[in-house]
Structure formats: structure tokens, C-alpha cells
Design a protein around this motif. Structure first.
Motif, PDB file in Angstrom:
ATOM      1  N   ALA A 194       0.809  -1.104  -0.194  1.00  0.00           N
ATOM      2  CA  ALA A 194       0.062   0.131   0.062  1.00  0.00           C
ATOM      3  C   ALA A 194       0.956   1.357  -0.004  1.00  0.00           C
ATOM      4  O   ALA A 194       0.559   2.246  -0.607  1.00  0.00           O
ATOM      5  N   LEU A 198       2.416   0.148  -4.313  1.00  0.00           N
ATOM      6  CA  LEU A 198       1.439   0.835  -5.105  1.00  0.00           C
ATOM      7  C   LEU A 198       1.690   2.384  -5.623  1.00  0.00           C
ATOM      8  O   LEU A 198       1.796   2.955  -6.766  1.00  0.00           O
ATOM      9  N   LEU A 202       1.604   3.570  -9.298  1.00  0.00           N
ATOM     10  CA  LEU A 202       1.020   4.653 -10.046  1.00  0.00           C
ATOM     11  C   LEU A 202       1.804   5.793 -10.728  1.00  0.00           C
ATOM     12  O   LEU A 202       1.552   6.551 -11.569  1.00  0.00           O
ATOM     13  N   VAL A 253       0.219  -6.770  -3.894  1.00  0.00           N
ATOM     14  CA  VAL A 253       0.051  -5.596  -4.828  1.00  0.00           C
ATOM     15  C   VAL A 253      -0.954  -5.740  -6.002  1.00  0.00           C
ATOM     16  O   VAL A 253      -1.536  -4.534  -6.040  1.00  0.00           O
ATOM     17  N   GLU A 255      -3.901  -6.535  -4.802  1.00  0.00           N
ATOM     18  CA  GLU A 255      -5.050  -6.076  -3.892  1.00  0.00           C
ATOM     19  C   GLU A 255      -5.156  -4.662  -3.846  1.00  0.00           C
ATOM     20  O   GLU A 255      -6.196  -4.003  -4.133  1.00  0.00           O
ATOM     21  N   MET A 256      -4.069  -3.906  -3.634  1.00  0.00           N
ATOM     22  CA  MET A 256      -3.565  -2.662  -3.531  1.00  0.00           C
ATOM     23  C   MET A 256      -4.090  -1.966  -4.900  1.00  0.00           C
ATOM     24  O   MET A 256      -4.596  -0.983  -5.071  1.00  0.00           O
ATOM     25  N   ALA A 257      -3.641  -2.491  -6.207  1.00  0.00           N
ATOM     26  CA  ALA A 257      -3.952  -1.947  -7.431  1.00  0.00           C
ATOM     27  C   ALA A 257      -5.387  -1.999  -7.655  1.00  0.00           C
ATOM     28  O   ALA A 257      -5.881  -1.022  -8.353  1.00  0.00           O
ATOM     29  N   ARG A 259      -7.860  -1.745  -5.548  1.00  0.00           N
ATOM     30  CA  ARG A 259      -8.303  -0.913  -4.335  1.00  0.00           C
ATOM     31  C   ARG A 259      -8.172   0.263  -5.253  1.00  0.00           C
ATOM     32  O   ARG A 259      -9.149   1.265  -5.018  1.00  0.00           O
ATOM     33  N   CYS A 260      -7.146   0.788  -5.621  1.00  0.00           N
ATOM     34  CA  CYS A 260      -6.851   2.065  -6.179  1.00  0.00           C
ATOM     35  C   CYS A 260      -7.600   2.389  -7.525  1.00  0.00           C
ATOM     36  O   CYS A 260      -8.049   3.421  -7.627  1.00  0.00           O
ATOM     37  N   SER A 261      -7.641   1.304  -8.347  1.00  0.00           N
ATOM     38  CA  SER A 261      -8.458   1.562  -9.601  1.00  0.00           C
ATOM     39  C   SER A 261      -9.981   1.770  -9.169  1.00  0.00           C
ATOM     40  O   SER A 261     -10.370   2.899  -9.851  1.00  0.00           O
ATOM     41  N   ALA A 263     -10.965   3.394  -6.323  1.00  0.00           N
ATOM     42  CA  ALA A 263     -10.927   4.600  -5.895  1.00  0.00           C
ATOM     43  C   ALA A 263     -10.670   5.603  -7.139  1.00  0.00           C
ATOM     44  O   ALA A 263     -11.599   6.730  -7.040  1.00  0.00           O
ATOM     45  N   LEU A 264      -9.931   5.586  -7.779  1.00  0.00           N
ATOM     46  CA  LEU A 264      -9.706   6.478  -9.059  1.00  0.00           C
ATOM     47  C   LEU A 264     -11.135   6.416  -9.867  1.00  0.00           C
ATOM     48  O   LEU A 264     -11.541   7.577 -10.305  1.00  0.00           O
ATOM     49  N   GLU A 265     -11.734   5.398 -10.190  1.00  0.00           N
ATOM     50  CA  GLU A 265     -13.114   5.415 -10.823  1.00  0.00           C
ATOM     51  C   GLU A 265     -14.150   5.883 -10.172  1.00  0.00           C
ATOM     52  O   GLU A 265     -15.011   6.785 -10.862  1.00  0.00           O
ATOM     53  N   ARG A 266     -14.061   5.857  -8.938  1.00  0.00           N
ATOM     54  CA  ARG A 266     -15.118   6.652  -7.954  1.00  0.00           C
ATOM     55  C   ARG A 266     -14.976   8.060  -8.207  1.00  0.00           C
ATOM     56  O   ARG A 266     -16.000   8.988  -8.537  1.00  0.00           O
TER      57      ARG A 266
END
Lengths: 299, 299
Positions: A194, A198, A202, A253, A255-257, A259-261, A263-266
Motif C-alpha cells: 500500500a 502502489l 501509480l 500488490v 489487492e492494492m492496485a 483498491r486504487c483503480s 478509488a480512481l474510478e469513483r
């Protein structure tokens, strides 16, 4: 058996061998030597030309390209190569280590390393380690004895590791100015996925977009200012080192990717539908949390 | 008509009014004044207490909270509020500007601003502007007359903008140490979506993941080192300012978020299937490109 399985020595009287004199290994050797924390600091390096460089800069007392000769007489051996090189070295050095030798590594992921250490003969005292510091510049040329000051130094002992070996590793971490922190290897790997792996991904993804857009409009490069500079900085990290890290931490890695995708989409969805209230409600707690971090240093 | 539609003055003899004495507006006023680039530098601020602060620090010669009084006699007016405040101010100030007045803005997106400027009466000389610099700290307290040194200063003239007005804006940008750069507004917005708005969204998404993971394991915060610090830095930016920027650049921001999600997913897929060769082949050109950037300054 105690004499064979527990370190019978103090750090101050120990011969320490660092295998790998890159940024982390070179900095560690140098810090140990400069602060006179042990008796001798020896180095093992693949490149013969590094021997002279390390001696000249006062990084080590003695160095060799011969792994067996380098680790044979040592009280403490520190493996400081990229993670998958460490994984190959663990069974290899085992045959040469003397009884009670503490084998520490400073690789960036810990589950695979600790699993390999679990297979070591019982006369070795293995412990995983990860000093949380670094630069984008690599190699002995970038080494700095002050690199560890104020940094967390994660230690991941095995159930078989003697308390004395753990205490010795903690003493070494404290001696070089770091904060030792005992963690279970899987927990370490998920947390660094995380906060470290990550961010690297990014930075790389950002550079990928910049290359796509800058490929058709060169003005992009002139407009890249301090925000881009900082956010893309990790993309300049050594590729082999990062591949080793990412490929030995695939599940966390991934899992974090994910979660981040999400978050970015939201965020992108709130922007697309022009929802100012929800966008600000999403961004505000992130801003508050980040605003409160890294106080005292450069924010 | 030439006397009414073209600026009949030199920068050195001009009265300049900056509307909004935050980080950018305050820094611009201060830079103009410190370098004696014009006759008078006046400020308009919402907060009465900023007047004393601005005068005391030598940021302006005179300041007011009265927009009409502040812009009425000015030869050059610079709008330096968040973008959507600028959009509201453009039609409002128009009625008070004197003939030939140059109206520049320094907002972070340009298409919406230039569209609003196109509706101005013909006695005003409008031009969009965007100095590519900033800090996470906002407000007059963070103002710095050296903020623009070495930074690109994008200018987006309208077809109606007189060459003399463009030249005046370029002279002002050069005078404060920036590099003027003429761009079409849509092109500017797409490029900054890639190099500025996307980095912000990635920082915010990273902080979102950190809050999720750190919410169940506090040790995360202790492990966040320099890589996390730099990659998450932009998440500390002012939320209202960023909402204004993102919501006035929805299409380009959406495009860049989508490109970045795709790049992140490609990297995650290579990691998931343990494809070292393809992973390194993907990362290496990104590393080479980033390694060659920002040479000479802090990397």
C-alpha cells in the motif's frame, strides 16, 4: 546446543559481512563502520572494481568478490541484493556460515525471504529485515551513512529465531539511527504494497499516460511542473529491483492496485457527473489525513 | 477605435489590479511590485483583514474589498480566484473596466474561462493565463515573489485579443521570471489534465487506499516513507480549488483517468501472471523517460 544456536557475541565485538554493496548495503556498511558499532565491516561485491571504491571511501574494512570467503568467518551476515538474488543466496551461504551466525536480509518484501530462511540449518539464526528508506539513485556511488536516520527498520523474526538474535538486529537498527519495528512478514508485505509498491505503480502509470499524450504533443513536457515531478519520481527507480519486489509480492500488490483503480474510478465518476458536493465530501478527508502527515519535515 | 480596443500603455506605466490575494494572486502582486514592473499594484480581497496583511508585507501599494473600486481605474486587471469564481467575476467586472483595459486571469483551466471572456464588451482586451507553479500551502501567508521563476506561464489569447495585449501579458510573464507560452485553450486543458490534474487524482486515490488499509492496521502510517510522501503530496491541495479545476475540465480529466486506469491494469496483469520479461519491457522506457527529466533541479 545454546552455544550453537544463539549468538554468543555482542554487536560491538562482531565481524559483520554485507553481501551486496549497492545503495542499501553500502550505506549500511558505511554507517556501521563510521559509528564503530562492530569490530569489522566486510563486504562482498559482484563487481571487482567496487572493492577499490568501497575501500577508498571508507565504506568497509575489507571486501571480496568471493561469497564463501566473505561470509565464512562472519558473526553477522547481511544479504543486501535485490529480493530474488537474496532468495538464491539464502541456501547458498548456509553451507559456509559458522554456528550461531545471525543471517539478516534487507530485501523489500519479506514473506518469500522468511519462507526461504525457514529451510536453513539450525546452526544459523535467520531474521528478515527491511529498512524503509531509499533514493531513486542506486549503487555504491549513492551510498550514504546517514540514509537510515529516522527511518523505520522492519524486522521479521522466525519462530525459530533466538531472542538474542532479535535483540542484536534491533541494536544494529537503532545503532544506525533507525527505528526497529517487529512485524509478521505477511503483514509487512501487505502494508508496503500500500505505501510503497502502489505508489511506484501509480508513478509508472502516470509516466505511461505522459508518454502517450506527449508522444503526439511535445508541449506536454514543458508543462510538467512540481506536482508531476513529485508524483512521477518513483518511476525512475531501478527496474530490476522493482520487478523483484513486485513479483515477490503479487497478491498484496494486486489487492492494492484493485483498491486504487476502484478509488480512481469513483473520483472520475463524480467528476463526470459534475457532482461537486460528493466530490468535495470524498476529497476532504483525504486532504485532512495527508495534511496532518509528515509534519516537521518537508511536506 | 484603436485607442479603445488596444492597450495604449506600456507595462512600466500601468496600474495593475490583482483580484484575489491568495497564493498565486499575492505572489504575482508581490513580484510585480518588488521588481518595479509597473506603476502601481493594487489588490482586491474578500477578507478585510487581508488588506492590512498585504500592505504590511509590501505585497501591494493599495488594497480594497470593493471590486468595482479596485478594478475601475486599472490598465490591467488580473483575476486570481479559483476558476469558477473567475467565471462569475468576468461578466461582473466588465461593466467597470475602462476602455483598452487588459483582463488577464490566472486560473488553472482555460476553455471555460476563454468562453466567458469571448462574451465581454469590445472595449476590453481579454486573455487567458495559467502560470504553472504552486504549493500545497495556500493563501496570502504562503505568497512568494519568486514563485514564478523558471515556470511556464501559459497564455491563451482570443482571436479578438490585440497583439499589443498579448505582448503586454508576455512582458509581464517574463518580468516575473516565468516563460510565456502561447497555447490554444483546449490544448492547454488536455495537457494539464495529464501533467497536473491526473497526478492530483492519483495522489487522492493513493490516500484513499492508505485510509482503507490504515483503518484496520495502524502500522501503515509508521511505514509510509519518502516514496509515499512524494506520491501523495498533491492530495493535501485545497479541495475547493481542485474541485473547481476538475469540474471545469471534465472531459480531459475523464480521458486521462481512463488512460491511467488502463495502464495500471496492464501493469497489474503482468505482475499477476508473473511475466518478468514483459513487466521489465513495459517499465524500462518509463524509467528512461523519467530519469531524463528534471535534470539540474531536485529529481
Amino acid at each position: 546446543m545454546a552455544a550453537e544456536t544463539e549468538p554468543p557475541f555482542a554487536l560491538r565485538g562482531a565481524d559483520v559481512t554485507i553481501v551486496g554493496l549497492g545503495l542499501i548495503g553500502g550505506s549500511l556498511a558505511w554507517a556501521l563502520r563510521e559509528r564503530q558499532l562492530c569490530r569489522h565491516v566486510n563486504g562482498v561485491t559482484r563487481r571487482p572494481e567496487s572493492i577499490g571504491e568501497a575501500l577508498e571511501r571508507g565504506v568497509v574494512d575489507w571486501a571480496t568478490t568471493d561469497l564463501a570467503a566473505g561470509v565464512g568467518g562472519a558473526d553477522i551476515v547481511v544479504l543486501a541484493a535485490p529480493v530474488r538474488t537474496i532468495l538464491r543466496q539464502i541456501p547458498l551461504v548456509a553451507t559456509w556460515l559458522k554456528p550461531g551466525c545471525v543471517l539478516l536480509d534487507v530485501g523489500s518484501t519479506k514473506e518469500a525471504v522468511v519462507a526461504a530462511m525457514a529451510l536453513l540449518p539450525s546452526h544459523v539464526q535467520p531474521i528478515g529485515g527491511h529498512p524503509m528508506c531509499g533514493k531513486e539513485k542506486n549503487g555504491l556511488a549513492a551510498a550514504d551513512p546517514a540514509l537510515f536516520e529516522g527511518a523505520p527498520f522492519v524486522l521479521t523474526p522466525l519462530t525459530r529465531t533466538a531472542p538474542e538474535a532479535v535483540a542484536l538486529a534491533e541494536e544494529m537498527a537503532r545503532g544506525i539511527g533507525a527505528h526497529p519495528m517487529i512485524l509478521e512478514p505477511g503483514r509487512h508485505d501487505r502494508l508496503v504494497a500500500a505505501v510503497s509498491h502502489l505508489p511506484y505503480l501509480l508513478s509508472a502509470a502516470l509516466m505511461s499516460v505522459a508518454l502517450q499524450v506527449g508522444g503526439t504533443d511535445e508541449a506536454l513536457w514543458a508543462l510538467a511542473a512540481s506536482g508531476f515531478r513529485d508524483t512521477s519520481r518513483l518511476a525512475a527507480s531501478d527496474v530490476q529491483m522493482m520487478a523483484d519486489i513486485l513479483l515477490t509480492n503479487r497478491q498484496a500488490v494486486g489487492e492494492m492496485a484493485q483498491r486504487c483503480s476502484a478509488a480512481l474510478e469513483r473520483l472520475a465518476a463524480l467528476i463526470a457527473r459534475d457532482d461537486e458536493v460528493a466530490l468535495k465530501a470524498t476529497l476532504s478527508p483525504l486532504q485532512a489525513q495527508r495534511g496532518g502527515m509528515f509534519q516537521g519535515g518537508r511536506s
